[in-house]
Design a protein around this motif. Structure first.
Motif, PDB file in Angstrom:
ATOM      1  N   ASP A 181       8.838  63.635 108.926  1.00  0.00           N
ATOM      2  CA  ASP A 181       9.588  64.549 109.922  1.00  0.00           C
ATOM      3  C   ASP A 181       8.500  65.762 110.639  1.00  0.00           C
ATOM      4  O   ASP A 181       9.092  66.943 110.576  1.00  0.00           O
ATOM      5  CB  ASP A 181      10.720  64.974 109.192  1.00  0.00           C
ATOM      6  CG  ASP A 181      11.959  65.493 110.224  1.00  0.00           C
ATOM      7  OD1 ASP A 181      11.793  65.132 111.414  1.00  0.00           O
ATOM      8  OD2 ASP A 181      12.656  66.525 109.763  1.00  0.00           O
ATOM      9  N   ARG A 182       7.536  65.173 110.822  1.00  0.00           N
ATOM     10  CA  ARG A 182       6.662  66.278 111.476  1.00  0.00           C
ATOM     11  C   ARG A 182       5.961  65.843 112.900  1.00  0.00           C
ATOM     12  O   ARG A 182       5.009  66.621 113.267  1.00  0.00           O
ATOM     13  CB  ARG A 182       5.244  66.343 110.573  1.00  0.00           C
ATOM     14  CG  ARG A 182       5.542  67.062 109.336  1.00  0.00           C
ATOM     15  CD  ARG A 182       5.832  68.674 109.756  1.00  0.00           C
ATOM     16  NE  ARG A 182       4.885  69.428 110.253  1.00  0.00           N
ATOM     17  CZ  ARG A 182       4.610  69.854 111.234  1.00  0.00           C
ATOM     18  NH1 ARG A 182       5.710  70.127 112.210  1.00  0.00           N
ATOM     19  NH2 ARG A 182       3.509  70.500 111.858  1.00  0.00           N
TER      20      ARG A 182
ATOM     21  N   ARG B 245       2.652  65.380 118.934  1.00  0.00           N
ATOM     22  CA  ARG B 245       2.326  64.034 119.627  1.00  0.00           C
ATOM     23  C   ARG B 245       1.382  64.358 120.847  1.00  0.00           C
ATOM     24  O   ARG B 245       0.695  63.456 120.912  1.00  0.00           O
ATOM     25  CB  ARG B 245       3.916  63.743 120.297  1.00  0.00           C
ATOM     26  CG  ARG B 245       4.036  62.283 120.872  1.00  0.00           C
ATOM     27  CD  ARG B 245       5.163  62.086 121.647  1.00  0.00           C
ATOM     28  NE  ARG B 245       6.086  61.790 120.392  1.00  0.00           N
ATOM     29  CZ  ARG B 245       6.396  60.611 119.782  1.00  0.00           C
ATOM     30  NH1 ARG B 245       5.424  59.856 119.975  1.00  0.00           N
ATOM     31  NH2 ARG B 245       7.265  60.629 118.720  1.00  0.00           N
TER      32      ARG B 245
ATOM     33  N   ASP C  97       6.841  66.404 115.938  1.00  0.00           N
ATOM     34  CA  ASP C  97       7.197  67.214 117.082  1.00  0.00           C
ATOM     35  C   ASP C  97       6.584  67.142 118.619  1.00  0.00           C
ATOM     36  O   ASP C  97       5.418  66.319 118.532  1.00  0.00           O
ATOM     37  CB  ASP C  97       7.180  68.728 116.704  1.00  0.00           C
ATOM     38  CG  ASP C  97       5.834  69.332 116.018  1.00  0.00           C
ATOM     39  OD1 ASP C  97       4.902  68.876 116.502  1.00  0.00           O
ATOM     40  OD2 ASP C  97       5.819  70.082 115.208  1.00  0.00           O
TER      41      ASP C  97
END
Length: 506
Positions: A231-232, A238, A234
Motif C-alpha cells: 500500500d505504498r 508511480r 501513491d
C-alpha cells in the motif's frame, strides 16, 4: 605457335593435411569435457580401444611374477597424458621440441529388461539389498521446486475456467528465471485465437501469485506490484517508477521536480525501492553453476619456484589391445576385414599418440606462461606482465597457432584463483619513463583501486586518473582510461558523485 603435348618433371614442397594431422590439431584445442566426449565416441567405434579398469596395471609395470602384465592373454598399452609435472624456476631453460598440432557422443541404450522391474528388485530396495552399480541414493532425493511448478500449482487453485487455465499455462511457459513475463501478448492472443483482453485478464491474475512481483513485464511493473502489496504505490511513487532512468543516473534534482516532493521524502522513496526484490523468481529452482575444472595446477615449490602439474582427472585414459588385434587378424576372412582391422589399429595408435602429444604441449605452454608471469603469481595482478603468443611460441620453439590452440578453453589453477590461459596474454602500455611496459590488465587493476579508494568529497575524474597513472610511470591516454573504466562497468565521475551522495543521505 603449334600446340603439342610433352612430359616434364617438377619438384615442389607442400604441406598436406592428412586426416590424422587434422585430428591431432582438433584434439589440441578441445576443452577437457569435449575431449572426454571425443574419446568416448572413439571407444564406441573402435573395438581395439578400451578404458582401463580399476586394478589394471599401467604400462611399464610388471606382474607379480616379474613378467609383463597380461589381461585375458593380451598385452596392454596405456596412454594417460604423458609427463604430468614440470618444475619452473625463476629462470628455466628447457629443450622443447615442436608439436604438430569428431563427432559428439551418442550413447545407445539397450532395451529395458522386463525382469529389472520385477517385484523382487523393488523389495531389495526396502530391505537394504544391493541393486548393483546403477543403484544411486541421489535418485531418491527430491529436487528443488522450480518457479514454473510453483506458478502452475497456484494456477490450478486460482483459475477454474479451462480456457483461462490454458492461457495461464502458455504464459507461465514464457516466464524467465528472474520471474519476468517475456511473452508478446498480441502474439499469444493471435496464436490462441482469442482477444487480447482475455490474455491481459489472465496476466492480471498471474501477477497476484507468490512471490510478489512475478510475471511482471518490466522492472517498473515488478517494483510497482511489490509496492502495491505494501500500500505504498501513491502518485509520487508511480512517477518515480516511471523515471527509473533518472534514478540510475542519480539525477535527484529532476526527480524532485517531477515527483513534487522534497529531498527528505525522495530519499525515503529511494530507500523503499532499494529494499525491494528486482528479480523475485531467483528464489526458485536456481540453476546449478558448473564449476570450472582446471587443466593445469600450479603450486609453490619448497625452493621458491613453481610446480606445474597436469590435472590427471581431466585426462582420459585409453588402452590399445595389440594381442586382441593379433588374434582377430588371424581369423579375418577377406581383404575388407583385414583393411578394417588395420585401420582400427592405426586409428587407435594415433589417438594414443595424439593424447600423449596434447598433454605434453599443454604442460610446456603452461610452464612457459608460469615462467613469464612469475611476478603475478608471487605478488598479484598489479605485477602482471604484458605477454603475447609470439613470445611464448619463440621461447618453446612452437608456432603461434599451436600456442593459440593450446590456450583455448584451458584453465590454470593457481594460489590466486582459476584463470583461463588466455587471461595471461594482455596488451602492453608504454612506460612514461622509458622502462618496462605495463600490462593492460595491471593498469585496469590500478584504475579500479583508485576508484574504490576515492573519498565521496573527492571523486576522481578521468583526467585525474591519467595524471596519477603518469606519475606512477604509466603513459596512457584519457580515452584509454575511459575505455577501461566502461569495460569494468564503472560509472563516470558525475554518476559516482551522485551515487555516493545518495548513499550518504540514506
Amino acid at each position: 605457335m603449334a600446340l603439342s603435348a610433352r612430359l616434364e618433371f617438377r619438384q615442389s614442397q607442400s604441406l598436406v593435411m592428412t586426416p590424422q594431422l587434422m585430428q591431432a590439431i582438433k584434439l589440441l584445442q578441445l576443452s577437457n569435457l569435449d575431449l572426454v566426449a571425443y574419446v568416448e565416441a572413439e571407444l564406441e567405434r573402435n573395438p581395439l580401444l578400451e578404458r582401463p579398469e580399476e586394478g589394471t596395471p599401467e604400462a611399464g609395470t610388471d606382474g607379480p611374477d616379474g613378467s609383463a602384465p597380461d589381461r585375458d592373454g593380451a598385452d596392454w598399452f596405456e596412454a594417460d597424458g604423458a609427463p604430468s609435472q614440470e618444475r619452473v624456476e625463476s629462470v628455466l631453460d628447457t629443450d622443447i621440441s615442436n608439436v604438430y598440432p569428431d563427432e559428439p557422443v551418442q550413447v545407445e541404450r539397450g532395451p529395458l529388461d522386463a525382469g529389472a522391474l520385477a517385484g523382487d528388485q523393488w523389495s531389495s530396495v526396502g530391505s537394504g539389498g544391493s541393486l548393483g552399480d546403477d543403484y544411486n541414493l541421489e535418485s531418491f532425493v527430491s529436487g528443488e521446486v522450480s518457479l514454473h511448478d510453483h506458478l502452475a500449482e497456484q494456477l490450478a487453485v486460482a483459475l477454474h475456467d479451462p480456457v483461462q487455465r490454458l492461457i495461464g499455462h502458455d504464459l507461465i511457459d514464457s516466464v524467465d528465471e528472474a520471474g519476468y513475463l517475456r511473452a508478446d501478448i498480441p502474439a499469444v492472443a493471435e496464436r490462441m485465437g482469442i482477444d487480447e483482453a482475455a490474455v491481459e485478464a489472465v496476466v492480471a491474475v498471474l501477477q497476484t501469485f507468490e512471490p510478489t512481483g512475478v510475471c511482471a513485464r518490466s522492472l517498473s511493473e515488478c517494483l510497482a506490484l511489490q509496492l502495491a502489496e505494501r500500500d505504498r504505490l501513491d502518485p509520487a511513487m508511480r512517477t518515480l517508477l516511471d523515471h527509473l532512468d533518472l534514478l540510475a543516473r542519480r539525477d535527484m534534482a529532476q526527480l524532485r521536480r517531477l515527483c513534487g516532493v522534497d529531498e527528505e521524502d525522495l530519499s525515503d522513496m529511494v530507500r523503499e525501492i532499494m529494499a525491494l526484490n528486482p528479480k523475485p523468481g531467483n528464489a526458485f529452482g536456481s540453476v546449478v553453476v558448473q564449476p570450472v575444472v582446471p587443466d593445469v595446477i600450479v603450486m609453490p615449490a619448497s625452493d621458491g619456484g613453481w610446480s606445474v602439474e597436469l590435472n590427471t582427472e581431466t585426462l582420459p585414459k585409453v588402452l590399445v589391445n595389440q594381442s586382441y588385434y593379433a588374434r582377430v587378424a588371424k581369423t579375418a576372412r577377406g581383404d575388407q576385414e583385414k583393411v578394417y582391422l588395420t585401420d582400427c589399429l592405426q586409428t587407435a595408435n594415433w589417438l594414443v599418440k595424439s593424447l600423449d602429444q596434447r598433454a605434453k604441449t599443454i604442460l610446456k605452454v603452461s610452464a612457459e606462461i608460469v615462467r613469464q608471469q612469475d611476478a603475478f603469481l608471487a605478488k598479484g595482478v598489479a605485477f602482471l606482465r604484458p605477454l603475447n603468443l609470439r613470445t611464448v611460441a619463440e621461447a618453446i620453439g612452437m608456432h603461434e597457432s599451436t600456442v593459440s590452440r593450446v590456450t583455448s578453453n584451458k584453465y590454470m589453477a593457481t594460489s590466486r584463483g582459476i584463470f583461463e590461459l588466455k587471461y595471461f596474454f594482455t596488451s602492453s602500455i608504454a612506460s612514461a619513463e622509458g622502462g618496462d611496459a605495463h600490462s593492460a590488465e595491471a593498469v585496469r587493476h590500478k584504475i579500479r583501486q583508485m576508484i574504490d579508494g576515492e573519498h565521496p568529497d573527492d571523486i576522481l575524474s578521468d583526467d585525474t586518473i591519467v595524471k596519477n597513472l603518469r606519475d606512477a610511470g604509466i603513459d596512457i591516454a584519457r580515452r584509454t582510461v575511459a575505455k577501461y573504466r566502461e569495460a569494468m562497468r564503472i560509472p563516470s565521475s558525475v554518476q559516482r558523485r551522485r551515487q555516493k551522495q545518495l548513499m550518504a543521505a540514506t
